[in-house]
Design a protein around this motif. Structure first.
Motif, PDB file in Angstrom:
ATOM      1  N   GLY A 111       0.809  -1.218   0.000  1.00  0.00           N
ATOM      2  CA  GLY A 111       0.000   0.000   0.000  1.00  0.00           C
ATOM      3  C   GLY A 111       0.839   1.263   0.000  1.00  0.00           C
ATOM      4  N   ASP A 112       0.235   2.361  -0.425  1.00  0.00           N
ATOM      5  CA  ASP A 112       0.958   3.628  -0.496  1.00  0.00           C
ATOM      6  C   ASP A 112       0.912   4.406   0.815  1.00  0.00           C
ATOM      7  N   LEU A 113       0.203   3.866   1.817  1.00  0.00           N
ATOM      8  CA  LEU A 113       0.124   4.516   3.122  1.00  0.00           C
ATOM      9  C   LEU A 113       0.190   3.441   4.206  1.00  0.00           C
ATOM     10  N   THR A 114       1.067   3.641   5.183  1.00  0.00           N
ATOM     11  CA  THR A 114       1.181   2.686   6.288  1.00  0.00           C
ATOM     12  C   THR A 114       0.541   3.258   7.543  1.00  0.00           C
ATOM     13  N   MET A 115      -0.306   2.437   8.176  1.00  0.00           N
ATOM     14  CA  MET A 115      -0.909   2.786   9.456  1.00  0.00           C
ATOM     15  C   MET A 115      -0.359   1.832  10.518  1.00  0.00           C
ATOM     16  N   VAL A 116       0.307   2.382  11.507  1.00  0.00           N
ATOM     17  CA  VAL A 116       0.860   1.595  12.608  1.00  0.00           C
ATOM     18  C   VAL A 116       0.039   1.888  13.859  1.00  0.00           C
ATOM     19  N   GLU A 117      -0.365   0.830  14.561  1.00  0.00           N
ATOM     20  CA  GLU A 117      -1.128   1.011  15.795  1.00  0.00           C
ATOM     21  C   GLU A 117      -0.412   0.324  16.956  1.00  0.00           C
ATOM     22  N   PHE A 118      -0.135   1.091  18.005  1.00  0.00           N
ATOM     23  CA  PHE A 118       0.344   0.529  19.268  1.00  0.00           C
ATOM     24  C   PHE A 118      -0.904   0.124  20.054  1.00  0.00           C
ATOM     25  N   ILE A 127      -3.916   0.534   2.126  1.00  0.00           N
ATOM     26  CA  ILE A 127      -3.264   0.833   3.397  1.00  0.00           C
ATOM     27  C   ILE A 127      -2.534  -0.411   3.896  1.00  0.00           C
ATOM     28  N   ARG A 128      -1.319  -0.217   4.287  1.00  0.00           N
ATOM     29  CA  ARG A 128      -0.528  -1.268   4.921  1.00  0.00           C
ATOM     30  C   ARG A 128      -0.680  -1.084   6.433  1.00  0.00           C
ATOM     31  N   LEU A 129      -1.187  -2.116   7.117  1.00  0.00           N
ATOM     32  CA  LEU A 129      -1.482  -2.019   8.547  1.00  0.00           C
ATOM     33  C   LEU A 129      -0.441  -2.795   9.350  1.00  0.00           C
ATOM     34  N   VAL A 130       0.130  -2.138  10.353  1.00  0.00           N
ATOM     35  CA  VAL A 130       1.112  -2.765  11.243  1.00  0.00           C
ATOM     36  C   VAL A 130       0.603  -2.669  12.681  1.00  0.00           C
TER      37      VAL A 130
END
Length: 249
Positions: free
Chosen positions: A90-97, A122-125
């Protein structure tokens, strides 16, 4: 409130044609009376000044957060141990703690998943960040161990079970989840307190400390650090960040 007023007055002194510290006691008293009289007659000025001070503080905080993201990019986006889902390219990464016992994390879990699914790019981490006690720690250790034993698909199943678990995250409860998602519960439980799992949590905690992250959920979306869920919601935040990236590009 008193600190804000003091900060405003002190920040204003360089513009004035006198040094307040060089005043005599009588001059200082007269000045104080004049300021009080003016503010009592024009209270909206004080409100405007406080709002402006808060705006400047927010801008400075955002600038500091941008620098923290830039300084820790590899650890945030490419740590090599966190679960990665959504669109890996994805062209946007979303990282969630996340903390599985965090009420806000639980409440917004479906919204996060919906945003990623609907957007499609969206790339989700997900970063395990257990800060709410033993149940949090047990849950994160279990999730990490599941990933190490059975891979990403099993991790996501474990995540979905843990984020909705109503009772305590006892070993018995975790073994029940393992059975439900089809992994070897004994192997997973035996791995939970080993160095391979502890190392993941230690790296996440060290990253959070460097970035002054103290609560969950905390998001990094693109280059922006969001300490909690924005008032306008995550969907609006994603749209604003995409728009900002388009303008910069």
């Amino acid at each position: 409130m008193k600190r804000l007023i003091a900060a405003f007055l002190l920040s204003a002194t360089p513009v004035m044609a006198f040094d307040i510290e060089s005043m005599s006691e009588s001059e200082e008293a007269a000045f104080g009376d004049a300021v009080r009289e003016y503010l009592m007659a024009n209270p909206e000025v004080l409100i405007e000044s406080i709002n402006e001070l808060e705006k400047r503080r927010a801008a400075e905080s955002a600038k500091n957060d941008d620098q923290l993201v830039a300084a820790n990019r590899e650890a945030i986006f490419e740590d090599g141990h966190s679960w990665v889902g959504g669109n890996p390219d994805g062209d946007l990464t979303m990282v969630e703690f996340i903390d599985y016992r965090c009420g806000v994390c639980r409440r917004f879990n479906e919204e996060v998943r919906d945003i990623v699914a609907k957007d499609g790019n969206i790339r989700l981490v997900l970063k395990e960040f257990p800060i709410l006690g033993q149940d949090s720690d047990n849950s994160s250790r279990f999730a990490i161990a599941v990933k190490q034993v059975a891979g990403d698909e099993a991790y996501l199943k474990a995540h979905d079970e843990l984020i909705t678990l109503r009772g305590a995250a006892t070993l018995e409860a975790l073994e029940g989840i393992a059975e439900k998602i089809g992994v070897d519960g004994e192997e997973v439980v035996n791995l939970m307190n080993t160095e391979s799992v502890s190392a993941v949590l230690r790296e996440n905690m060290q990253l959070a400390e460097r970035m002054a992250i103290k609560g969950t959920p905390t998001f990094v979306i693109g280059d922006q650090l969001l300490r909690g869920v924005p008032g306008d919601g995550l969907t609006a935040a994603v749209e604003e960040i995409r728009a900002a990236q388009s303008e910069e590009g």
